[in-house]
Structures are given as C-alpha cells and as structure tokens.
Scaffold this motif. Structure first.
Motif, PDB file in Angstrom:
ATOM      1  N   ALA A 135      31.146 -34.529 -32.297  1.00 12.88           N
ATOM      2  CA  ALA A 135      32.266 -33.590 -32.314  1.00 12.88           C
ATOM      3  C   ALA A 135      32.687 -33.224 -33.732  1.00 12.88           C
ATOM      4  N   LEU A 136      32.462 -34.120 -34.689  1.00 15.30           N
ATOM      5  CA  LEU A 136      32.810 -33.833 -36.085  1.00 15.30           C
ATOM      6  C   LEU A 136      31.613 -33.344 -36.909  1.00 15.30           C
ATOM      7  N   GLU A 137      30.519 -33.019 -36.217  1.00 15.25           N
ATOM      8  CA  GLU A 137      29.326 -32.523 -36.905  1.00 15.25           C
ATOM      9  C   GLU A 137      28.875 -31.207 -36.271  1.00 15.25           C
ATOM     10  N   PRO A 138      29.566 -30.094 -36.567  1.00 16.80           N
ATOM     11  CA  PRO A 138      29.244 -28.817 -35.928  1.00 16.80           C
ATOM     12  C   PRO A 138      27.802 -28.364 -36.123  1.00 16.80           C
ATOM     13  N   GLU A 139      27.172 -28.841 -37.185  1.00 16.92           N
ATOM     14  CA  GLU A 139      25.779 -28.456 -37.417  1.00 16.92           C
ATOM     15  C   GLU A 139      24.845 -28.966 -36.325  1.00 16.92           C
ATOM     16  N   LYS A 140      25.324 -29.908 -35.513  1.00 17.88           N
ATOM     17  CA  LYS A 140      24.499 -30.463 -34.431  1.00 17.88           C
ATOM     18  C   LYS A 140      24.875 -29.913 -33.052  1.00 17.88           C
ATOM     19  N   TRP A 141      25.771 -28.968 -33.014  1.00 19.50           N
ATOM     20  CA  TRP A 141      26.265 -28.488 -31.727  1.00 19.50           C
ATOM     21  C   TRP A 141      25.266 -27.628 -30.969  1.00 19.50           C
ATOM     22  N   ASN A 142      24.134 -27.307 -31.577  1.00 21.88           N
ATOM     23  CA  ASN A 142      23.094 -26.558 -30.869  1.00 21.88           C
ATOM     24  C   ASN A 142      22.050 -27.466 -30.238  1.00 21.88           C
ATOM     25  N   GLU A 143      22.241 -28.780 -30.361  1.00 21.51           N
ATOM     26  CA  GLU A 143      21.292 -29.707 -29.747  1.00 21.51           C
ATOM     27  C   GLU A 143      21.328 -29.582 -28.226  1.00 21.51           C
ATOM     28  N   PRO A 144      20.183 -29.819 -27.560  1.00 18.21           N
ATOM     29  CA  PRO A 144      20.190 -29.830 -26.092  1.00 18.21           C
ATOM     30  C   PRO A 144      21.225 -30.829 -25.570  1.00 18.21           C
ATOM     31  N   GLY A 145      21.954 -30.411 -24.546  1.00 20.83           N
ATOM     32  CA  GLY A 145      22.976 -31.271 -23.979  1.00 20.83           C
ATOM     33  C   GLY A 145      24.350 -31.053 -24.587  1.00 20.83           C
ATOM     34  N   ILE A 146      24.394 -30.457 -25.781  1.00 18.83           N
ATOM     35  CA  ILE A 146      25.679 -30.218 -26.452  1.00 18.83           C
ATOM     36  C   ILE A 146      26.008 -28.733 -26.509  1.00 18.83           C
ATOM     37  N   LYS A 147      24.984 -27.892 -26.589  1.00 17.48           N
ATOM     38  CA  LYS A 147      25.213 -26.468 -26.846  1.00 17.48           C
ATOM     39  C   LYS A 147      26.039 -25.774 -25.763  1.00 17.48           C
ATOM     40  N   ASP A 148      26.130 -26.394 -24.579  1.00 21.60           N
ATOM     41  CA  ASP A 148      26.903 -25.789 -23.499  1.00 21.60           C
ATOM     42  C   ASP A 148      28.369 -26.220 -23.481  1.00 21.60           C
ATOM     43  N   ILE A 149      28.774 -27.095 -24.404  1.00 23.97           N
ATOM     44  CA  ILE A 149      30.166 -27.582 -24.400  1.00 23.97           C
ATOM     45  C   ILE A 149      30.832 -27.345 -25.758  1.00 23.97           C
ATOM     46  N   THR A 150      30.484 -26.228 -26.397  1.00 25.50           N
ATOM     47  CA  THR A 150      31.001 -25.951 -27.742  1.00 25.50           C
ATOM     48  C   THR A 150      32.521 -25.885 -27.773  1.00 25.50           C
ATOM     49  N   ASP A 151      33.135 -25.210 -26.801  1.00 22.50           N
ATOM     50  CA  ASP A 151      34.602 -25.107 -26.811  1.00 22.50           C
ATOM     51  C   ASP A 151      35.255 -26.487 -26.703  1.00 22.50           C
ATOM     52  N   TYR A 152      34.670 -27.358 -25.885  1.00 24.16           N
ATOM     53  CA  TYR A 152      35.181 -28.719 -25.770  1.00 24.16           C
ATOM     54  C   TYR A 152      35.042 -29.452 -27.102  1.00 24.16           C
ATOM     55  N   ASN A 153      33.904 -29.297 -27.755  1.00 26.90           N
ATOM     56  CA  ASN A 153      33.712 -29.969 -29.034  1.00 26.90           C
ATOM     57  C   ASN A 153      34.646 -29.433 -30.112  1.00 26.90           C
ATOM     58  N   ILE A 154      34.998 -28.169 -30.038  1.00 29.13           N
ATOM     59  CA  ILE A 154      35.979 -27.631 -30.987  1.00 29.13           C
ATOM     60  C   ILE A 154      37.329 -28.325 -30.782  1.00 29.13           C
ATOM     61  N   ALA A 155      37.723 -28.500 -29.527  1.00 28.32           N
ATOM     62  CA  ALA A 155      38.983 -29.200 -29.240  1.00 28.32           C
ATOM     63  C   ALA A 155      38.929 -30.632 -29.744  1.00 28.32           C
ATOM     64  N   LYS A 156      37.815 -31.318 -29.515  1.00 22.11           N
ATOM     65  CA  LYS A 156      37.682 -32.699 -29.966  1.00 22.11           C
ATOM     66  C   LYS A 156      37.576 -32.776 -31.488  1.00 22.11           C
ATOM     67  N   PHE A 157      36.969 -31.783 -32.113  1.00 23.55           N
ATOM     68  CA  PHE A 157      36.930 -31.719 -33.584  1.00 23.55           C
ATOM     69  C   PHE A 157      38.353 -31.749 -34.129  1.00 23.55           C
ATOM     70  N   PHE A 158      39.216 -30.947 -33.534  1.00 20.21           N
ATOM     71  CA  PHE A 158      40.615 -30.882 -33.969  1.00 20.21           C
ATOM     72  C   PHE A 158      41.301 -32.231 -33.786  1.00 20.21           C
ATOM     73  N   ALA A 159      41.172 -32.819 -32.582  1.00 25.61           N
ATOM     74  CA  ALA A 159      41.867 -34.074 -32.285  1.00 25.61           C
ATOM     75  C   ALA A 159      41.306 -35.235 -33.097  1.00 25.61           C
ATOM     76  N   ASP A 160      39.979 -35.342 -33.173  1.00 24.23           N
ATOM     77  CA  ASP A 160      39.360 -36.439 -33.938  1.00 24.23           C
ATOM     78  C   ASP A 160      39.735 -36.352 -35.407  1.00 24.23           C
ATOM     79  N   SER A 161      39.691 -35.137 -35.949  1.00 24.32           N
ATOM     80  CA  SER A 161      40.019 -34.946 -37.367  1.00 24.32           C
ATOM     81  C   SER A 161      41.461 -35.343 -37.644  1.00 24.32           C
TER      82      SER A 161
END
Length: 215
Positions: free
Chosen positions: A109-135
C-alpha cells in the motif's frame, strides 16, 4: 488486556476476537450492528460509526489498552471508512493515551510503483485509501503502531505458515493473518514496524520473532 476492535463483524476480526478471548483478554467490539453479536462478561459489542467525530470515538475506546483497526468498506466508502475513519481513530487513541495501535492494511500500500502487479492492479482505489491511513499512522502519530499489510485474503484453512516481506504479492489465508495480528499485540519487536504477510513456509511465531526491533 482490554482490546478495542474496529470492524468487529469483518472476516478477519472474527478470528482475531476468538484468539484474543482465548488468550484471556477482554474485547470491546466496535461495529455498525452490535445487535448481531452476543455479549459476554469478556466481550462487549458497541456501536461504532467511523463517520463520527474524534470526540465520539474517544468515548467508545476509553479505558482500553490497545486498538485494532480491522474495518473496511469493501470499496463502498473508502474515503470516510478506510482512510479518514482510520485516522480519526488514531487521533482518538492519542487523546485517550492508548498507545498500542495495530492496523490491518494491504500489501505494498505504501509502494505505488508495485500497484500494477497481478492481484493488486484491481484494487488501486483501496490501496490509495490505505496509503493515506498507513502514512498517517507512521508519520503523524506517536503511537506504538504495527501495520500488517496482508496479501489478498482467502477463505482457506489455517496453515500457521507465512512469508514476511515478500518481493511479490500473494494470497494469505484469513486465519493465518488473524493469528499474525493477535501475536504482534505484545511483541515489542513489532512496534513501529510495517510487516507484509502472505502464505509461506515459516511458522508464524518463528517468522515474527525474527523481525529485528526498530531503532
């Protein structure tokens, strides 16, 4: 300990609560529909609304020793629940001097450069939310935090075997990640640590014990 669970009716929380109670803790279970849970002397369901103010959240966590943020909107309320709801609970914890705060998050969630990996690329909006909270938890609080970034959650039997900080995304059985969350509660070497977890080959306690303490 007296432990508050945010998101107590979620898939992971069910297992975490069972583990915490089995270890002799008491649990305050925060959720939108506490009437669906059975109160016992060591388990108290309470109404939790993550749209509420920090002051209102303070009231329901008062007297607790630790907080787990396990809530999630499953994509329906990412800003108010997954992102800002988590931050408000952190603020409430600081005001109540509840230092131990454990966050369930998403792998990389804190490594946006990896958000295109299989299994992650479909949950980008969720990872953006978690990026905010984790940070926010890592950079803007004085809490004794642990962030558990899980691989894709799977309804699979418990194996008790994990891999920590893998190079690539992978699935994790829900009972496995629940045991990780429970075990880190009192492990001081996991304080101020971001720990990524997926299914692996190392026993959970052994894998967590090998994590060097943060400096």
């Amino acid at each position: 300990m007296k432990v508050f669970i945010a998101g107590a009716t979620g898939r992971v929380a069910h297992y975490v609560i069972d583990d915490l109670l089995a270890e002799g803790n008491t649990v305050v279970a925060g959720c939108r529909h506490p009437e669906s849970l059975q109160e016992t002397p060591s388990f108290k369901p309470v109404v939790m609304d993550l749209h509420a103010s920090v002051e209102d959240l303070e009231k329901i966590i008062a007297g607790c020793d630790a907080i787990y943020f396990l809530a999630g909107s499953r994509g329906t309320d990412l800003l108010q629940t997954d992102a800002f709801g988590a931050v408000k609970l952190m603020m409430a914890a600081q005001k109540q001097k509840i230092n131990r705060f454990i966050m369930l998050s998403s792998m990389f969630a804190l490594e946006p450069e990896k958000w295109n990996e299989p299994g992650i690329k479909d949950i980008t909006d969720y990872n953006i939310a978690k990026f905010f909270a984790d940070s926010w938890l890592e950079k803007n609080t004085d809490l004794d935090w642990t962030i558990i970034q899980a691989g894709l959650l799977r309804e699979e039997p418990e194996t008790g075997l994990i891999e920590i900080d893998p190079e690539h995304e992978g699935p994790v059985a829900i009972p496995n990640i629940a045991h990780v969350l429970t075990d880190v509660l009192t492990m001081k070497n996991t304080y101020h640590q971001l720990i990524m977890v997926k299914n692996g080959t190392t026993p959970i306690q052994e894998a967590l014990a090998k994590i060097p303490a943060a400096h």
